[in-house]
Design an enzyme around this catalytic site. Structure first.
Site, PDB file in Angstrom:
ATOM      1  N   SER A 114       0.824  -1.209   0.000  1.00 52.70           N
ATOM      2  CA  SER A 114       0.000   0.000   0.000  1.00 52.70           C
ATOM      3  C   SER A 114       0.853   1.252   0.000  1.00 52.70           C
ATOM      4  CB  SER A 114      -0.944   0.019   1.201  1.00 52.70           C
ATOM      5  OG  SER A 114      -1.890   1.051   1.070  1.00 52.70           O
ATOM      6  N   CYS A 115       1.537   1.491  -1.100  1.00 51.30           N
ATOM      7  CA  CYS A 115       2.473   2.609  -1.150  1.00 51.30           C
ATOM      8  C   CYS A 115       1.806   3.956  -0.928  1.00 51.30           C
ATOM      9  CB  CYS A 115       3.196   2.628  -2.490  1.00 51.30           C
ATOM     10  SG  CYS A 115       4.382   1.295  -2.674  1.00 51.30           S
ATOM     11  N   GLY A 116       0.510   4.040  -1.209  1.00 54.75           N
ATOM     12  CA  GLY A 116      -0.162   5.303  -0.978  1.00 54.75           C
ATOM     13  C   GLY A 116       0.467   6.402  -1.796  1.00 54.75           C
ATOM     14  N   CYS A 118       3.590   7.175  -1.866  1.00 56.01           N
ATOM     15  CA  CYS A 118       5.023   6.998  -2.049  1.00 56.01           C
ATOM     16  C   CYS A 118       5.444   7.219  -3.488  1.00 56.01           C
ATOM     17  CB  CYS A 118       5.457   5.597  -1.615  1.00 56.01           C
ATOM     18  SG  CYS A 118       5.131   5.256   0.110  1.00 56.01           S
TER      19      CYS A 118
END
Length: 286
Positions: A114-116, A118
């Site tokens: 879940s890098c969101g 990033c």
């Protein structure tokens, strides 16, 4: 709906003795998140609290900020060839006036961590998209309260007792009272479920609160705390360097290696009270 656990026959070897027996595993299934019927992301998760997971994910992405931003959340029927419902596709309807996610956020792959944000400009992206600042949050907490959180988190993990394979995230008050706990195979999903619960309950921003996680403190977990307005993130393991950078840059207090009465405060130590130690170091004793 999907099962939280699954049973498997395993060969168990103990002290040279082997036997077959059933074992309980934490379930893991893909969940597709849609917004207004449009696919956005797929994440591997433990079924349960799926609406919270979808809502929390969208808080982390800067799409949702309050309960009124959501018109409705539903499981999508017709996800299979025969028109059945797998309960693995969740569609979030946005309220009028709420902007849809930027098309650049669409993920045509499984979101493993879940890098969101990033994939954007890192620290600057989180600072400019966060709806609330945690830097001015007046939270103060004692080391004695922090020391008690891991055991309280562990005691509330019901599914972990049977599987040993789930992460947990718990939302606590400054007095150490557990407000909400969620479990998942992914620590990022567990946090999203906590944040989504808070959004749907009208609790955002989560001022004066503490987020405790069972694993390490990664960049994306600090990001999720900041996006939800949580001023303190505590973890039983280590933070990454980028997590510490983001915490310091955002004004979030970051505590790592929280085990018993031992802990390291990597950012925002002004919120952590340790009066007895401070007195000794300043020459308060004779």
């Amino acid at each position: 709906m999907g099962r939280v656990t699954a049973r498997r026959r395993v060969l168990r070897v103990r002290e040279g003795n082997a036997s077959y027996r059933p074992d309980t595993l934490a379930a893991e299934e893909p969940m597709e998140i849609r917004v207004g019927g449009r696919p956005l992301a797929v994440t591997m998760r433990t079924p349960g609290d799926d609406f919270d997971l979808a809502a929390g994910f969208l808080v982390s992405e800067g799409v949702l900020h309050r309960a009124g931003d959501v018109a409705g959340i539903r499981y999508c029927a017709g996800a299979t060839a025969d028109g059945g419902n797998t309960y693995n596709v969740v569609d979030v309807g946005l309220a009028p006036g709420v902007a849809a996610p930027d098309p650049s956020l669409e993920r045509n792959f499984y979101t493993m961590s879940s890098c969101g944000l990033c994939g954007k400009a890192g620290l600057d992206a989180v600072r400019t998209t966060a709806a609330w600042s945690v830097a001015e949050d007046p939270l103060r907490i004692g080391t004695d309260v922090l020391a008690a959180l891991p055991d309280r988190l562990r005691a509330a993990q019901r599914v972990f007792d049977s599987t040993g394979g789930l992460h947990a995230a718990g939302l606590f008050t400054a007095d150490g009272e557990l407000v909400c706990l969620r479990e998942d195979v992914g620590r990022h999903n567990a946090v999203d479920k906590v944040v989504g619960h808070a959004l749907r309950s009208g609790l955002l921003p989560l001022r004066g609160s503490v987020l405790m996680v069972s694993g390490r403190a990664s960049f994306e977990l600090v990001q999720k705390a900041v996006m939800a307005g949580i001023p303190l993130l505590a973890a039983v393991s280590a933070p990454s360097s980028l997590a510490a950078d983001l915490a310091a840059d955002s004004g979030l207090t970051l505590v790592g290696f929280l085990r018993g009465t031992s802990m390291n405060v990597y950012a925002g130590d002004e919120r952590v009270h340790h009066a007895a130690e401070a007195g000794r170091h300043s020459g308060g004793g004779s």
